[in-house]
Design a protein around this motif. Sequence first.
Motif, mmCIF file in Angstrom:
data_model
loop_
_atom_site.group_PDB
_atom_site.id
_atom_site.type_symbol
_atom_site.label_atom_id
_atom_site.label_comp_id
_atom_site.label_asym_id
_atom_site.label_seq_id
_atom_site.Cartn_x
_atom_site.Cartn_y
_atom_site.Cartn_z
ATOM 1 N N GLY A 340 0.812 -1.213 0.000
ATOM 2 C CA GLY A 340 0.000 0.000 0.000
ATOM 3 C C GLY A 340 0.842 1.257 0.000
ATOM 4 O O GLY A 340 0.564 2.212 -0.738
ATOM 5 N N PHE A 341 1.882 1.277 0.822
ATOM 6 C CA PHE A 341 2.793 2.420 0.841
ATOM 7 C C PHE A 341 3.438 2.617 -0.530
ATOM 8 O O PHE A 341 3.611 3.752 -0.999
ATOM 9 C CB PHE A 341 3.890 2.214 1.888
ATOM 10 N N ALA A 342 3.805 1.514 -1.176
ATOM 11 C CA ALA A 342 4.417 1.610 -2.506
ATOM 12 C C ALA A 342 3.456 2.252 -3.498
ATOM 13 O O ALA A 342 3.850 3.115 -4.302
ATOM 14 C CB ALA A 342 4.838 0.223 -2.984
ATOM 15 N N VAL A 432 7.262 16.255 -1.998
ATOM 16 C CA VAL A 432 7.848 16.203 -0.655
ATOM 17 C C VAL A 432 7.145 15.145 0.183
ATOM 18 O O VAL A 432 7.778 14.354 0.888
ATOM 19 C CB VAL A 432 7.754 17.587 0.027
ATOM 20 N N LEU A 433 5.836 15.108 0.086
ATOM 21 C CA LEU A 433 5.043 14.159 0.873
ATOM 22 C C LEU A 433 5.330 12.712 0.492
ATOM 23 O O LEU A 433 5.182 11.801 1.313
ATOM 24 C CB LEU A 433 3.556 14.449 0.686
ATOM 25 N N SER A 434 5.790 12.465 -0.731
ATOM 26 C CA SER A 434 6.056 11.091 -1.175
ATOM 27 C C SER A 434 7.142 10.414 -0.341
ATOM 28 O O SER A 434 7.251 9.182 -0.347
ATOM 29 C CB SER A 434 6.450 11.082 -2.654
ATOM 30 N N VAL A 435 7.925 11.200 0.378
ATOM 31 C CA VAL A 435 8.950 10.625 1.256
ATOM 32 C C VAL A 435 8.309 9.802 2.372
ATOM 33 O O VAL A 435 8.864 8.791 2.821
ATOM 34 C CB VAL A 435 9.828 11.740 1.861
ATOM 35 N N VAL A 436 7.121 10.209 2.807
ATOM 36 C CA VAL A 436 6.445 9.525 3.927
ATOM 37 C C VAL A 436 6.119 8.070 3.582
ATOM 38 O O VAL A 436 6.518 7.157 4.312
ATOM 39 C CB VAL A 436 5.185 10.305 4.348
ATOM 40 N N PRO A 437 5.402 7.787 2.482
ATOM 41 C CA PRO A 437 5.143 6.378 2.167
ATOM 42 C C PRO A 437 6.405 5.598 1.797
ATOM 43 O O PRO A 437 6.460 4.387 2.020
ATOM 44 C CB PRO A 437 4.165 6.438 0.992
ATOM 45 N N LEU A 438 7.404 6.273 1.250
ATOM 46 C CA LEU A 438 8.663 5.595 0.927
ATOM 47 C C LEU A 438 9.327 5.067 2.195
ATOM 48 O O LEU A 438 9.747 3.900 2.253
ATOM 49 C CB LEU A 438 9.608 6.544 0.190
ATOM 50 N N LEU A 439 9.392 5.899 3.231
ATOM 51 C CA LEU A 439 9.977 5.464 4.503
ATOM 52 C C LEU A 439 9.109 4.389 5.157
ATOM 53 O O LEU A 439 9.629 3.458 5.777
ATOM 54 C CB LEU A 439 10.133 6.660 5.439
ATOM 55 N N GLY A 440 7.800 4.510 5.018
ATOM 56 C CA GLY A 440 6.907 3.487 5.557
ATOM 57 C C GLY A 440 7.133 2.151 4.897
ATOM 58 O O GLY A 440 7.182 1.109 5.568
#
Length: 485
Positions: A340-342, A432-440
């Motif tokens: 899902g994060f991906a 910028v927000l795409s960093v959040v799901p990437l780290l998740g």
Amino acid sequence: MAQRPSVKGVADVVGLIDGLGKITGRAQVIWFLVFGGLFLDAYSNAALSAGLGPMTSQMELTSTQVSVLTATAPALAILFNPIGGWLATRIGRVPPLLLAKAFAIAGALIAAFADDFGVVWVGRVLVGVAYGIDFAVAMALLAEYTPAKLGGRLNLWQAVWYVATTSNLALALLFFNLDVGADIWRWSVGSAAVVAVLLLVGQWTMLKESPTWLAGKGRLDEAVANLDAIYGIKAVAGRPDAATLASSAAPAIGFRHAGVLFKGDYLPRTILSSVISLGQSMQYFAVGWYLPLISLTIFGESFEKATIGSMVFNAFGIAGGLLSAYFGRRLGLRLSSAAGFAGVFVALLAMGLTFEKVPTAVAFLLPVLFILCHSTGPGANGKSIAALSYSSDVRALGTGVTGMVGSFGSVAGLYLFPQIKDSLGLADTFLVLSVVPLLGMITCLAIKWDPMKADRSPDEAAADALASTDAPGGLPDTAKTTTAR
């Protein structure tokens, strides 16, 4: 006549519940009544969102006042998630749930009849208290009510969230067509009180205390009685085992024991559940902030068209929430969260790179992809994985702490990213927000724990660990708890 099983402690209760193939009868009604509290939490949040525009105009609210009202509930949840968990550990699971409904009723009525910003804010404070307590306790109780093989059903809370949001939007549309004028927000907010009253009556009448919690307190006679009342399981109270004697003799678990969540096998579980909860709440509340703008662009600028557009987006959230139970069972909560994060990562990158550069149909599909991937994976699992990862003595505390972390993400999404948008623009904000799901996603791939793939429940493993060390009391050594297959 078959001999009735003997209940000597938590592990016996868990074993009897896990032995059920399905949830039927009164247990099914009770299960959905607990879920009803999560419906109310989402409904109360949607009630403010649906009427925020008319409220802003009628009360001439400033942008700062609007931001304060929007973020009050998740901000209060930062404090009351762990408080709810503490209450559930000390006095049981059911009393805090009933208390939360009382706060919800008061908050909705105060806000609905308010004549200025201050009174509305007081109402939202009470709603935030209810939201914080209810979410932490309800997920813990649902985990204890549910057989292990059906643990994926906890993910249905995500579908319930979107159903509640859609229901309030539909009701707001009804009030709009009844021509209630600028007071439409009062009807929307006040309707949450009606839902809360119905739930309070239903839960007061039907809910039974968790047999698992009762057994952990050494109240085996009551645990056996509730097993019968909820599931029709006929058992007898036996002589308390070593784990039950130790846990009932130990001091009640409080905030000072929160450190146990960061020791032994509980450490990676806490990190994983906290990262999923934080990441999903940040991405949802940040992007969710802009979905009404997208809806206005696609469906038109009238209240009616924008509301219908928001309902269309929420329909995909319902679909994703229903699918989350299936994928959680087949893939496990960890891998379904990673997937899902991906998907969210890809959606946000595409939204940032193509913003205002693609046809309207594509602009519509990208938020749909975001909602589907979010609700199918981390959106649902952020709450479920915490409820299933801890033994009953610390479960409510664990869900409370995880919920607190998620509430930080909600506040960050509501406050931080609008500021980034003002500085960088909407397209770069998505990037910028795409960093959040990437780290998740990276965290989910790095930490291997998954309660759906474990050999034993946390309660059974904790009991075995305590018995093997002959601990005289206190909390079990989590370093010896179960590991993933």
